[in-house]
Design an enzyme around this catalytic site. Structure first.
Site, PDB file in Angstrom:
ATOM      1  N   GLN A  12     -11.749   5.377   0.236  1.00 22.04           N
ATOM      2  CA  GLN A  12     -12.873   5.515   1.163  1.00 22.04           C
ATOM      3  C   GLN A  12     -14.225   5.311   0.479  1.00 22.04           C
ATOM      4  O   GLN A  12     -15.266   5.455   1.117  1.00 22.04           O
ATOM      5  CB  GLN A  12     -12.853   6.903   1.827  1.00 22.04           C
ATOM      6  CG  GLN A  12     -11.630   7.183   2.671  1.00 22.04           C
ATOM      7  CD  GLN A  12     -11.564   6.311   3.911  1.00 22.04           C
ATOM      8  OE1 GLN A  12     -12.543   5.679   4.319  1.00 22.04           O
ATOM      9  NE2 GLN A  12     -10.398   6.258   4.536  1.00 22.04           N
ATOM     10  N   ASP A  41      -9.043   8.535  -6.156  1.00 23.18           N
ATOM     11  CA  ASP A  41      -8.622   7.820  -4.964  1.00 23.18           C
ATOM     12  C   ASP A  41      -9.894   7.237  -4.338  1.00 23.18           C
ATOM     13  O   ASP A  41     -10.668   7.951  -3.710  1.00 23.18           O
ATOM     14  CB  ASP A  41      -7.920   8.799  -4.021  1.00 23.18           C
ATOM     15  CG  ASP A  41      -7.619   8.188  -2.669  1.00 23.18           C
ATOM     16  OD1 ASP A  41      -7.943   6.996  -2.456  1.00 23.18           O
ATOM     17  OD2 ASP A  41      -7.055   8.908  -1.820  1.00 23.18           O
ATOM     18  N   HIS A  97      -6.315  13.318   0.850  1.00 23.03           N
ATOM     19  CA  HIS A  97      -5.424  12.644   1.791  1.00 23.03           C
ATOM     20  C   HIS A  97      -3.989  12.948   1.345  1.00 23.03           C
ATOM     21  O   HIS A  97      -3.740  13.116   0.148  1.00 23.03           O
ATOM     22  CB  HIS A  97      -5.714  11.144   1.696  1.00 23.03           C
ATOM     23  CG  HIS A  97      -5.030  10.278   2.698  1.00 23.03           C
ATOM     24  ND1 HIS A  97      -3.738   9.843   2.546  1.00 23.03           N
ATOM     25  CD2 HIS A  97      -5.469   9.739   3.856  1.00 23.03           C
ATOM     26  CE1 HIS A  97      -3.412   9.069   3.569  1.00 23.03           C
ATOM     27  NE2 HIS A  97      -4.437   8.991   4.390  1.00 23.03           N
ATOM     28  N   LYS A 114      -9.114  -1.173   3.923  1.00 24.34           N
ATOM     29  CA  LYS A 114     -10.248  -0.276   4.163  1.00 24.34           C
ATOM     30  C   LYS A 114     -11.567  -0.948   3.817  1.00 24.34           C
ATOM     31  O   LYS A 114     -12.631  -0.377   3.999  1.00 24.34           O
ATOM     32  CB  LYS A 114     -10.120   0.981   3.300  1.00 24.34           C
ATOM     33  CG  LYS A 114      -8.797   1.695   3.387  1.00 24.34           C
ATOM     34  CD  LYS A 114      -8.800   2.751   4.434  1.00 24.34           C
ATOM     35  CE  LYS A 114      -7.553   3.623   4.286  1.00 24.34           C
ATOM     36  NZ  LYS A 114      -7.257   4.354   5.513  1.00 24.34           N
ATOM     37  N   CYS A 144      -4.463  12.699   8.247  1.00 23.16           N
ATOM     38  CA  CYS A 144      -3.589  12.767   7.055  1.00 23.16           C
ATOM     39  C   CYS A 144      -4.163  13.703   6.015  1.00 23.16           C
ATOM     40  O   CYS A 144      -4.035  13.475   4.807  1.00 23.16           O
ATOM     41  CB  CYS A 144      -3.345  11.392   6.445  1.00 23.16           C
ATOM     42  SG  CYS A 144      -2.469  10.280   7.522  1.00 23.16           S
TER      43      CYS A 144
HETATM   44  C1  LIG Z   1      -8.798   8.892   1.083  1.00 26.68           C
HETATM   45  C2  LIG Z   1      -7.620   8.019   1.354  1.00 26.68           C
HETATM   46  N1  LIG Z   1      -6.709   7.840   0.407  1.00 26.68           N
HETATM   47  C3  LIG Z   1      -5.635   7.066   0.593  1.00 26.68           C
HETATM   48  C4  LIG Z   1      -5.408   6.422   1.784  1.00 26.68           C
HETATM   49  C5  LIG Z   1      -4.185   5.593   1.954  1.00 26.68           C
HETATM   50  O1  LIG Z   1      -4.513   4.267   1.876  1.00 26.68           O
HETATM   51  P1  LIG Z   1      -3.460   3.125   2.179  1.00 26.68           P
HETATM   52  O2  LIG Z   1      -3.488   2.933   3.650  1.00 26.68           O
HETATM   53  O3  LIG Z   1      -3.980   1.949   1.450  1.00 26.68           O
HETATM   54  O4  LIG Z   1      -2.159   3.573   1.655  1.00 26.68           O
HETATM   55  C6  LIG Z   1      -6.324   6.572   2.808  1.00 26.68           C
HETATM   56  C7  LIG Z   1      -6.098   5.916   4.108  1.00 26.68           C
HETATM   57  O5  LIG Z   1      -5.994   6.516   5.136  1.00 26.68           O
HETATM   58  C8  LIG Z   1      -7.452   7.396   2.589  1.00 26.68           C
HETATM   59  O6  LIG Z   1      -8.355   7.582   3.551  1.00 26.68           O
END
Ligand SMILES: Cc1ncc(COP(=O)(O)O)c(C=O)c1O
Lengths: 151, 420
Positions: B217, B214, B137, B240, B378
């Protein structure tokens, strides 16, 4: 299917999406502008050939969703043969139609074929798709060299 | 974790898992969109909230709203207890060793930026390397690009194979003593790929590199145990995982955390302040300057209670069924081509429809009440890798049903018809 769907994706739009008119690079274009919609990554290049104060030829290159492709295609048909000031005025009226905020020129002549986009104003997420080619042609008419973003 | 019977994948919910009862806990799921029942399949963007989470917010504001860590009065004590109580819930949820290892942040994005701007600035020097993967992302790309530019370090990217899995051989070759950090998604939001994180960590640690995962998800879909994984940092996000927006958490190993410089300066992150000298507070408070997002942290805790009561293993089993079913019914539509076919996958299907731009598909699906994401998610480098401008992504949660997948398939057929 729903009438909402048919309102948005009218036959003319589907047709111009499948067989876009004037989609080619124009060699020896007098003016050119590039448009970009960061939301969906769509790029469009618009090319103009101008004689006196009239648009002799207008073409576009690029690919995107059906709304943006059809809009670019129909734009080339609408702008061709117009004077520079007529073309800019048309931009204003088309923009009014799409954003649902008809300007003071709204009581002028109808937009003809372009009215197939009237359904778009109900879909804020798609307004930029319909206006990308128009913002870009306006930049070319104004002879602004830089990349035009819908943001 | 709660014990559940081993469900077989037949599409029938196990006794322990009553999806209709679960759906009644989520008020939004009974609404209509464009005159059709809402089919919410955009859970990777954000999840819906159960009534208990909504109630946690209103109860806090209507019964014990107060600032934390500083009041002597009853409301402040209650608010502090609830806020710190939620931290314990997060700790247990991902099995962190101690509550001090949980730092509240605004989002997964902020968790990653915090590491880049504190640990990163102290530990990454000119000539060092940071490894990320081709499925990240943007929030796990850009902070590292910024750090590399600032420190004169080099960013390297583990490539993906055609299924959307990491090329592990390539990863092994890239690892060297120059590599100081590996930052990787636990689960990809764009492709659904579940990465072999234990293996990534083991290989990185063997070369002395620190690992950030990260987990934005990952935590909604299955039980996560950060100690078993062995990672050094883990980022997660409340919204999420059925909690409110505006809050997330960074897990960091205690020894790393105590050595990291503070993130922002201000109240709450200090032990004492004079104009000559400031002594920082203990971890994790050292990283939590200012009045935090108290209400949403408490809501995050309520969400964790909720999914824990449902059972993460039962959730994983139900979603496995949904994923298999979605793959099966969409495969029967010849115009559908999947992007991301990893063997280990969370309940995400990303696809393109022959001859139809994903934006048009997204709008037509919406008109039928089916909410999906159409775009680059993204993760523009992923789109580039698979040579598509965008994809349609249906991302499922444990409240989704097989009949909702049928609605998705019907809507996709309608898209195909309209454009052919
Ligand atoms: C894999 C991943 N990392 C990071 C994020 C960013 O998360 P946040 O909305 O909490 O900043 C997302 C959200 O779209 C995501 O899908």
């Amino acid at each position: 299917m729903t009438s909402e769907l048919d309102d948005l994706y009218q036959e003319v739009i589907l047709d111009h999406n499948k067989r876009p008119r004037n989609r080619k690079k124009l060699e020896n274009a007098d003016r050119q502008a590039e448009g970009y919609n960061p939301l969906c990554g769509d790029h469009v290049n618009v090319f103009l050939k101008i004689e006196g104060d009239r648009v002799r030829e207008v073409t576009f290159e690029g690919s995107g969703c059906a709304i943006s492709t059809a809009s670019a295609s129909l734009m080339t048909e609408a702008v061709r043969g117009k004077t520079l000031s007529e073309a800019k005025e048309l931009f204003g009226r088309f923009h009014g139609l799409i954003t649902g905020e008809p300007g003071e020129t709204s009581d002028g002549p109808g937009l003809g074929k372009l009215e197939v986009f009237s359904g778009v104003c109900k879909y804020p997420a798609r307004v930029k798709c319909a206006t990308l080619a128009w913002h870009t042609v306006k930049a070319a008419l104004d002879d602004e060299g830089e990349v035009i973003s819908t943001e | 974790m709660t014990t559940t019977s081993q469900p077989t994948i037949t599409g029938q919910a196990t006794n322990a898992f009553d999806v209709e009862r679960i759906r009644r806990d989520f008020p939004i799921l009974s609404r209509e969109v464009h005159g059709k029942p809402l089919v919410y399949l955009d859970n990777a963007a954000t999840t819906q909230k159960p009534q208990c989470v909504i109630d946690a917010l209103t109860t806090y504001y209507s019964e014990y709203n107060a600032n934390i860590h500083r009041g002597v009065h009853a409301l402040s004590v209650a608010a502090t207890e609830a806020y710190e109580g939620a931290r314990l819930k997060i700790q247990r949820f991902i099995n962190a060793g101690r509550p001090e290892e949980i730092v509240y942040v605004r989002s997964a994005t902020e968790a990653i930026n915090l590491v880049a701007q504190t640990w990163g600035v102290e530990n990454i020097a000119a000539g060092d390397e940071i490894i990320i993967t081709g499925m990240e992302h943007h929030s796990n790309i850009v902070p590292w690009q910024m750090l590399c530019a600032k420190q004169g370090a080099r960013l390297r990217v583990v490539p993906l194979n055609d299924n959307g899995e990491l090329e592990l051989d390539e990863y092994e070759r890239m690892l060297s003593p120059k590599v100081k950090l590996v930052a990787a998604a636990h689960v990809s939001n764009a492709l659904g790929t579940v990465n072999p994180v234990e293996r990534l960590v083991e290989l990185a640690h063997a070369q002395g590199a620190v690992v950030l995962l990260d987990g934005a998800q990952a935590v909604p879909h299955a039980a996560v145990d950060v100690q078993a994984i062995g990672c050094d940092f883990y980022a997660l996000s409340s919204h999420k995982v059925f909690g409110p927006t505006g809050v997330g958490a960074l897990y960091a190993k205690y020894d790393l955390l105590t050595k990291m410089p503070p993130y922002q300066g201000g109240g709450d992150m200090i032990a004492s302040v004079t104009f000559e000298n400031t002594i920082y507070n203990d971890v994790p408070h050292k990283f939590e300057a200012g009045t935090p997002n108290i209400a949403d942290a408490i809501g995050f805790g309520a969400a964790i209670d909720y999914v824990t009561a449902v059972g993460m293993d039962a959730i994983a089993a139900h979603e496995r069924d949904l994923l298999e079913y979605a793959t099966e019914v969409l495969s029967s539509i010849p115009e559908v081509r999947f992007i991301g076919t990893a063997k280990a996958r969370a309940a995400v299907v990303s696809f393109v429809i022959e001859g139809v731009h994903p934006h048009d598909a997204g709008t037509i699906l919406d008109l039928q009440g089916v909410a999906v994401r159409a775009g680059h998610h993204c993760a523009q480098p992923v789109m580039l890798r698979f040579k598509v401008p965008a994809t349609v992504r249906a991302s499922m949660a444990f409240y989704n049903t097989r009949s909702e997948i049928d609605a998705l398939a019907t809507a996709v057929r309608c898209v195909v018809e309209k454009f052919n």
